[in-house]
Design a protein around this motif. Sequence first.
Motif, PDB file in Angstrom:
ATOM      1  N   ARG A 276       0.729  -1.165   0.770  1.00  0.00           N
ATOM      2  CA  ARG A 276       0.386   0.440   0.472  1.00  0.00           C
ATOM      3  C   ARG A 276       0.900   1.274  -0.201  1.00  0.00           C
ATOM      4  O   ARG A 276       1.969   1.123   0.547  1.00  0.00           O
ATOM      5  CB  ARG A 276      -0.414   0.192   1.152  1.00  0.00           C
ATOM      6  CG  ARG A 276      -0.458   0.170   2.595  1.00  0.00           C
ATOM      7  CD  ARG A 276      -1.443  -0.007   3.842  1.00  0.00           C
ATOM      8  NE  ARG A 276      -0.715   0.317   4.866  1.00  0.00           N
ATOM      9  CZ  ARG A 276      -1.612  -0.028   6.149  1.00  0.00           C
ATOM     10  NH1 ARG A 276      -2.592  -0.322   6.022  1.00  0.00           N
ATOM     11  NH2 ARG A 276      -0.450   0.439   7.015  1.00  0.00           N
ATOM     12  N   GLN A 277       0.279   1.927  -0.723  1.00  0.00           N
ATOM     13  CA  GLN A 277       0.833   3.643  -0.730  1.00  0.00           C
ATOM     14  C   GLN A 277       0.102   4.900  -0.462  1.00  0.00           C
ATOM     15  O   GLN A 277      -1.120   4.989  -1.309  1.00  0.00           O
ATOM     16  CB  GLN A 277       1.767   3.938  -1.703  1.00  0.00           C
ATOM     17  CG  GLN A 277       2.553   4.862  -2.194  1.00  0.00           C
ATOM     18  CD  GLN A 277       3.488   5.631  -3.115  1.00  0.00           C
ATOM     19  OE1 GLN A 277       3.440   4.466  -4.006  1.00  0.00           O
ATOM     20  NE2 GLN A 277       4.527   6.273  -2.786  1.00  0.00           N
ATOM     21  N   ALA A 278       0.056   5.552   0.966  1.00  0.00           N
ATOM     22  CA  ALA A 278      -0.951   6.678   1.878  1.00  0.00           C
ATOM     23  C   ALA A 278       0.464   7.938   0.247  1.00  0.00           C
ATOM     24  O   ALA A 278       1.254   7.751   0.982  1.00  0.00           O
ATOM     25  CB  ALA A 278      -0.484   6.367   2.938  1.00  0.00           C
TER      26      ALA A 278
ATOM     27  N   THR B  41      -8.277   4.580  10.173  1.00  0.00           N
ATOM     28  CA  THR B  41      -8.103   5.832   9.916  1.00  0.00           C
ATOM     29  C   THR B  41      -7.055   5.584   8.532  1.00  0.00           C
ATOM     30  O   THR B  41      -6.346   5.775   7.915  1.00  0.00           O
ATOM     31  CB  THR B  41      -7.680   7.361  10.328  1.00  0.00           C
ATOM     32  OG1 THR B  41      -7.012   7.153  11.291  1.00  0.00           O
ATOM     33  CG2 THR B  41      -9.560   7.116  10.846  1.00  0.00           C
ATOM     34  N   GLU B  42      -5.108   5.099   9.438  1.00  0.00           N
ATOM     35  CA  GLU B  42      -3.893   5.002   8.870  1.00  0.00           C
ATOM     36  C   GLU B  42      -3.711   3.448   8.428  1.00  0.00           C
ATOM     37  O   GLU B  42      -3.063   3.706   7.613  1.00  0.00           O
ATOM     38  CB  GLU B  42      -2.988   5.098  10.202  1.00  0.00           C
ATOM     39  CG  GLU B  42      -3.189   3.991  11.185  1.00  0.00           C
ATOM     40  CD  GLU B  42      -4.126   4.011  12.528  1.00  0.00           C
ATOM     41  OE1 GLU B  42      -5.135   4.863  12.456  1.00  0.00           O
ATOM     42  OE2 GLU B  42      -3.793   3.289  13.434  1.00  0.00           O
TER      43      GLU B  42
ATOM     44  N   GLY C 291       1.734  11.268   0.300  1.00  0.00           N
ATOM     45  CA  GLY C 291       3.693  11.404   0.364  1.00  0.00           C
ATOM     46  C   GLY C 291       4.432  10.479   1.260  1.00  0.00           C
ATOM     47  O   GLY C 291       5.219  10.541   2.130  1.00  0.00           O
ATOM     48  N   LYS C 292       3.482   9.356   1.371  1.00  0.00           N
ATOM     49  CA  LYS C 292       4.734   8.189   1.742  1.00  0.00           C
ATOM     50  C   LYS C 292       5.312   6.926   0.788  1.00  0.00           C
ATOM     51  O   LYS C 292       4.373   6.589   0.183  1.00  0.00           O
ATOM     52  CB  LYS C 292       3.966   7.224   3.165  1.00  0.00           C
ATOM     53  CG  LYS C 292       3.607   7.991   4.212  1.00  0.00           C
ATOM     54  CD  LYS C 292       2.898   7.525   5.210  1.00  0.00           C
ATOM     55  CE  LYS C 292       2.589   8.096   6.867  1.00  0.00           C
ATOM     56  NZ  LYS C 292       1.620   7.501   7.756  1.00  0.00           N
ATOM     57  N   GLU C 293       5.802   6.473   1.524  1.00  0.00           N
ATOM     58  CA  GLU C 293       6.461   5.169   0.368  1.00  0.00           C
ATOM     59  C   GLU C 293       5.611   4.020   0.838  1.00  0.00           C
ATOM     60  O   GLU C 293       5.036   3.965   1.338  1.00  0.00           O
ATOM     61  CB  GLU C 293       7.915   4.978   0.476  1.00  0.00           C
ATOM     62  CG  GLU C 293       9.146   5.466   0.766  1.00  0.00           C
ATOM     63  CD  GLU C 293      10.363   5.604   0.778  1.00  0.00           C
ATOM     64  OE1 GLU C 293      11.318   6.161   0.147  1.00  0.00           O
ATOM     65  OE2 GLU C 293      11.059   4.920   1.330  1.00  0.00           O
ATOM     66  N   ARG C 294       5.698   3.087  -0.623  1.00  0.00           N
ATOM     67  CA  ARG C 294       4.841   2.282  -1.176  1.00  0.00           C
ATOM     68  C   ARG C 294       5.336   1.038   0.308  1.00  0.00           C
ATOM     69  O   ARG C 294       6.707   1.590   0.419  1.00  0.00           O
ATOM     70  CB  ARG C 294       5.054   1.849  -1.884  1.00  0.00           C
ATOM     71  CG  ARG C 294       4.010   0.477  -2.178  1.00  0.00           C
ATOM     72  CD  ARG C 294       4.251  -0.297  -3.921  1.00  0.00           C
ATOM     73  NE  ARG C 294       5.279  -0.473  -4.920  1.00  0.00           N
ATOM     74  CZ  ARG C 294       5.184  -0.126  -5.706  1.00  0.00           C
ATOM     75  NH1 ARG C 294       4.610   0.097  -6.170  1.00  0.00           N
ATOM     76  NH2 ARG C 294       7.063  -0.570  -5.953  1.00  0.00           N
ATOM     77  N   GLU C 295       4.716   0.667   0.826  1.00  0.00           N
ATOM     78  CA  GLU C 295       4.943  -0.493   1.830  1.00  0.00           C
ATOM     79  C   GLU C 295       4.362  -1.896   2.113  1.00  0.00           C
ATOM     80  O   GLU C 295       3.529  -2.059   1.265  1.00  0.00           O
ATOM     81  CB  GLU C 295       4.970  -0.292   3.576  1.00  0.00           C
ATOM     82  CG  GLU C 295       3.258   0.442   3.815  1.00  0.00           C
ATOM     83  CD  GLU C 295       2.768   1.164   5.349  1.00  0.00           C
ATOM     84  OE1 GLU C 295       3.925   0.311   5.829  1.00  0.00           O
ATOM     85  OE2 GLU C 295       1.931   0.842   5.460  1.00  0.00           O
ATOM     86  N   PHE C 296       5.508  -2.721   2.418  1.00  0.00           N
ATOM     87  CA  PHE C 296       4.273  -4.262   2.257  1.00  0.00           C
ATOM     88  C   PHE C 296       3.294  -4.291   3.474  1.00  0.00           C
ATOM     89  O   PHE C 296       4.067  -3.927   4.727  1.00  0.00           O
ATOM     90  CB  PHE C 296       5.825  -5.327   2.734  1.00  0.00           C
ATOM     91  CG  PHE C 296       5.580  -6.622   3.119  1.00  0.00           C
ATOM     92  CD1 PHE C 296       5.241  -7.271   4.450  1.00  0.00           C
ATOM     93  CD2 PHE C 296       4.894  -7.623   1.631  1.00  0.00           C
ATOM     94  CE1 PHE C 296       5.258  -8.067   4.298  1.00  0.00           C
ATOM     95  CE2 PHE C 296       4.431  -8.621   2.109  1.00  0.00           C
ATOM     96  CZ  PHE C 296       4.513  -9.118   3.730  1.00  0.00           C
TER      97      PHE C 296
END
Length: 123
Positions: A38-40, A91-92, A42-47
Amino acid sequence: QVQLVASGGGLVQAGGSLRLSCAASGRTISSYDVGWFRQAPGKEREFIAATTWNGGNTYLSNFANSVKGRFTISRDNAKNTVYLQMNSLRTEDTAVYYCAARRGATDPNYGYWGQGTQVTVSA
């Protein structure tokens, strides 16, 4: 070549649930690892989670700490589809969710990616 289509995203209230689907075409993915990322903004993609081929018809699952105990991953090889069940959403967890695939026990990186599906969790 493997084509992946992610679906099932949407708007849900905190505490709710969604099930994402990753439908594959082009090749059967029964011997492929499939991961969710997933990628939120302003954030980097995360596993987030993965179902990895363990030989034969067996698979292992692993999850990021942030979703462990809330998300589960499953696969239906007859439908060539992997699911991500997301419960107790926060929400996060809001992000664009992507599924990806790689040949199990062969490819070090996920080389096949779906287009992403938006998940929005409201307070």
